[in-house]
Design a protein around this motif. Structure first.
Motif, PDB file in Angstrom:
ATOM      1  N   ALA A   5       5.240   1.564  -1.413  1.00  0.00           N
ATOM      2  CA  ALA A   5       4.694   0.905  -0.229  1.00  0.00           C
ATOM      3  C   ALA A   5       3.386   1.552   0.215  1.00  0.00           C
ATOM      4  CB  ALA A   5       5.709   0.946   0.908  1.00  0.00           C
ATOM      5  N   ALA A   6       3.301   2.876   0.080  1.00  0.00           N
ATOM      6  CA  ALA A   6       2.077   3.584   0.459  1.00  0.00           C
ATOM      7  C   ALA A   6       0.911   3.170  -0.433  1.00  0.00           C
ATOM      8  CB  ALA A   6       2.296   5.092   0.382  1.00  0.00           C
ATOM      9  N   PHE A   7       1.168   3.033  -1.752  1.00  0.00           N
ATOM     10  CA  PHE A   7       0.108   2.605  -2.658  1.00  0.00           C
ATOM     11  C   PHE A   7      -0.332   1.173  -2.362  1.00  0.00           C
ATOM     12  CE2 PHE A   7       1.434   6.146  -5.515  1.00  0.00           C
ATOM     13  CZ  PHE A   7       0.179   6.716  -5.668  1.00  0.00           C
ATOM     14  N   LEU A   8       0.623   0.305  -2.023  1.00  0.00           N
ATOM     15  CA  LEU A   8       0.280  -1.063  -1.654  1.00  0.00           C
ATOM     16  C   LEU A   8      -0.565  -1.079  -0.382  1.00  0.00           C
ATOM     17  CD1 LEU A   8       0.618  -4.154  -1.998  1.00  0.00           C
ATOM     18  CD2 LEU A   8       2.687  -3.967  -0.593  1.00  0.00           C
ATOM     19  N   THR A   9      -0.147  -0.299   0.605  1.00  0.00           N
ATOM     20  CA  THR A   9      -0.893  -0.210   1.854  1.00  0.00           C
ATOM     21  C   THR A   9      -2.308   0.292   1.616  1.00  0.00           C
ATOM     22  OG1 THR A   9       1.133   0.194   3.136  1.00  0.00           O
ATOM     23  CG2 THR A   9      -0.957   0.867   4.140  1.00  0.00           C
ATOM     24  N   SER A  74       0.455 -13.222  -0.248  1.00  0.00           N
ATOM     25  CA  SER A  74       0.584 -12.281   0.869  1.00  0.00           C
ATOM     26  C   SER A  74      -0.507 -11.218   0.814  1.00  0.00           C
ATOM     27  CB  SER A  74       1.969 -11.627   0.819  1.00  0.00           C
ATOM     28  OG  SER A  74       2.981 -12.568   1.016  1.00  0.00           O
ATOM     29  N   GLU A  75      -0.776 -10.696  -0.380  1.00  0.00           N
ATOM     30  CA  GLU A  75      -1.805  -9.661  -0.513  1.00  0.00           C
ATOM     31  C   GLU A  75      -3.185 -10.216  -0.175  1.00  0.00           C
ATOM     32  OE1 GLU A  75      -1.935  -7.110  -3.847  1.00  0.00           O
ATOM     33  OE2 GLU A  75       0.235  -6.955  -4.055  1.00  0.00           O
ATOM     34  N   GLN A  76      -3.475 -11.422  -0.627  1.00  0.00           N
ATOM     35  CA  GLN A  76      -4.765 -12.032  -0.298  1.00  0.00           C
ATOM     36  C   GLN A  76      -4.905 -12.253   1.198  1.00  0.00           C
ATOM     37  OE1 GLN A  76      -4.397 -15.487  -2.840  1.00  0.00           O
ATOM     38  NE2 GLN A  76      -5.713 -14.602  -4.419  1.00  0.00           N
ATOM     39  N   CYS A  77      -3.832 -12.673   1.846  1.00  0.00           N
ATOM     40  CA  CYS A  77      -3.865 -12.833   3.308  1.00  0.00           C
ATOM     41  C   CYS A  77      -4.141 -11.501   3.988  1.00  0.00           C
ATOM     42  CB  CYS A  77      -2.540 -13.409   3.805  1.00  0.00           C
ATOM     43  SG  CYS A  77      -2.281 -15.145   3.407  1.00  0.00           S
ATOM     44  N   GLY A  78      -3.514 -10.428   3.479  1.00  0.00           N
ATOM     45  CA  GLY A  78      -3.733  -9.115   4.052  1.00  0.00           C
ATOM     46  C   GLY A  78      -5.178  -8.668   3.936  1.00  0.00           C
ATOM     47  N   SER A 148       0.019  -1.987   9.467  1.00  0.00           N
ATOM     48  CA  SER A 148       1.436  -1.953   9.835  1.00  0.00           C
ATOM     49  C   SER A 148       1.972  -3.332  10.215  1.00  0.00           C
ATOM     50  CB  SER A 148       1.660  -0.979  10.994  1.00  0.00           C
ATOM     51  OG  SER A 148       0.921  -1.371  12.135  1.00  0.00           O
ATOM     52  N   VAL A 149       1.087  -4.305  10.467  1.00  0.00           N
ATOM     53  CA  VAL A 149       1.557  -5.654  10.824  1.00  0.00           C
ATOM     54  C   VAL A 149       1.693  -6.545   9.596  1.00  0.00           C
ATOM     55  CG1 VAL A 149       0.492  -5.463  13.100  1.00  0.00           C
ATOM     56  CG2 VAL A 149      -0.744  -6.610  11.258  1.00  0.00           C
ATOM     57  N   PHE A 150       1.357  -6.037   8.417  1.00  0.00           N
ATOM     58  CA  PHE A 150       1.421  -6.859   7.207  1.00  0.00           C
ATOM     59  C   PHE A 150       2.838  -7.308   6.870  1.00  0.00           C
ATOM     60  CE2 PHE A 150      -2.687  -5.059   5.134  1.00  0.00           C
ATOM     61  CZ  PHE A 150      -3.439  -5.827   6.007  1.00  0.00           C
ATOM     62  N   SER A 151       3.824  -6.568   7.346  1.00  0.00           N
ATOM     63  CA  SER A 151       5.206  -6.937   7.046  1.00  0.00           C
ATOM     64  C   SER A 151       5.540  -8.326   7.592  1.00  0.00           C
ATOM     65  CB  SER A 151       6.170  -5.916   7.642  1.00  0.00           C
ATOM     66  OG  SER A 151       6.005  -5.807   9.048  1.00  0.00           O
ATOM     67  N   ALA A 152       4.751  -8.808   8.559  1.00  0.00           N
ATOM     68  CA  ALA A 152       5.001 -10.123   9.149  1.00  0.00           C
ATOM     69  C   ALA A 152       4.761 -11.258   8.158  1.00  0.00           C
ATOM     70  CB  ALA A 152       4.120 -10.325  10.385  1.00  0.00           C
ATOM     71  N   VAL A 153       3.992 -10.982   7.090  1.00  0.00           N
ATOM     72  CA  VAL A 153       3.735 -12.011   6.073  1.00  0.00           C
ATOM     73  C   VAL A 153       4.363 -11.609   4.739  1.00  0.00           C
ATOM     74  CG1 VAL A 153       1.672 -12.967   7.159  1.00  0.00           C
ATOM     75  CG2 VAL A 153       1.447 -11.021   5.615  1.00  0.00           C
ATOM     76  N   MET A 159       5.690  -0.388   6.797  1.00  0.00           N
ATOM     77  CA  MET A 159       6.511  -0.877   7.901  1.00  0.00           C
ATOM     78  C   MET A 159       7.642  -1.763   7.384  1.00  0.00           C
ATOM     79  SD  MET A 159       7.078  -0.796  11.130  1.00  0.00           S
ATOM     80  CE  MET A 159       5.568  -0.161  11.872  1.00  0.00           C
ATOM     81  N   TYR A 160       7.333  -2.586   6.399  1.00  0.00           N
ATOM     82  CA  TYR A 160       8.350  -3.471   5.813  1.00  0.00           C
ATOM     83  C   TYR A 160       9.483  -2.652   5.209  1.00  0.00           C
ATOM     84  CZ  TYR A 160      10.260  -7.218   2.856  1.00  0.00           C
ATOM     85  OH  TYR A 160      11.076  -8.136   2.253  1.00  0.00           O
TER      86      TYR A 160
END
Length: 209
Positions: A5-9, A74-78, A148-153, A159-160
């Motif tokens: 998750a850290a690498f994704l963030t 989801s990643e593109q939205c982020g 930290s709000v990316f978990s919403a998508v 956070m997810y």
């Protein structure tokens, strides 16, 4: 799970920061040089971006646009959402730094035959970037915390993962402690690097412009 998750963030955060630097610099330059039309567009974008929460932007990208036939992962939205948010903050940081460059320097450059592009590249930008370092570092940290709000998508960011582990194992304290540690490990080096660069620039150890 936290490492993944850290690498994704970090990946999404760094992409968003890189693109927001480009957007912010472009907006700052067109406003600084008072470019017709583009200056007004940049100002509208900055006001819209700074006055809408990132979470709302993500909801619009992830839930509303597909109803119009436009779909992003989801990643593109982020990345798009973070760029949209960060670009305005970068633009204001760059603009305030550009305005610290004295008009006599610009007039002198024009007198010796420099074009506007050469003025920006050789005179204005080197000084503005040096001045903007503290603000840019603060923006970097702000943008990484906003992930930290990316978990919403449905992005499996830090956070997810924390919420997922709490729901699966009811390990609330352990999950939240690891979440705090993960963000601390990511953000502390950036903060220290910014402090180091600011001190070096303040004491002129990178050379004068």
């Amino acid at each position: 799970m936290y490492v993944d998750a850290a690498f994704l963030t970090l990946r999404i955060g760094l992409f968003g920061i890189a693109l927001s630097l480009i957007v912010g610099l472009f907006c700052a330059v067109v406003r600084y040089w008072k470019v017709p039309v583009l200056r007004a567009v940049a100002r509208v974008y900055i006001e819209l971006s700074r006055n809408t929460p990132l979470l709302i932007d993500l909801f619009f990208l992830y839930f509303a646009l597909p109803r119009m036939g436009i779909k992003f992962s989801s990643e593109q939205c982020g990345v798009i959402g973070l760029t949209f948010l960060g670009g305005s903050y970068m633009a204001e940081t760059f603009r305030s730094a550009l305005e610290t460059v004295g008009r006599p320097q610009i007039e002198s450059g024009l007198c010796v035959g420099l074009t506007r592009l050469q003025l920006v590249r050789y005179i204005v930008l080197p000084q503005a970037v040096a001045v903007s370092v503290p603000g840019l570092v603060a923006n970097f940290i702000f943008m990484l915390k906003e992930t930290s709000v990316f978990s919403a998508v449905a992005l499996a960011d830090l956070m997810y993962v924390a919420k997922d582990l709490i729901g699966l194992y009811y390990k609330t304290q352990e999950s939240l402690l690891l979440l705090v540690i993960a963000y601390f490990v990511i953000l502390l080096p950036i903060s220290l690097l910014g402090y180091y660069l600011e001190r070096r620039l303040r004491h002129g150890q990178f050379g004068s412009v």
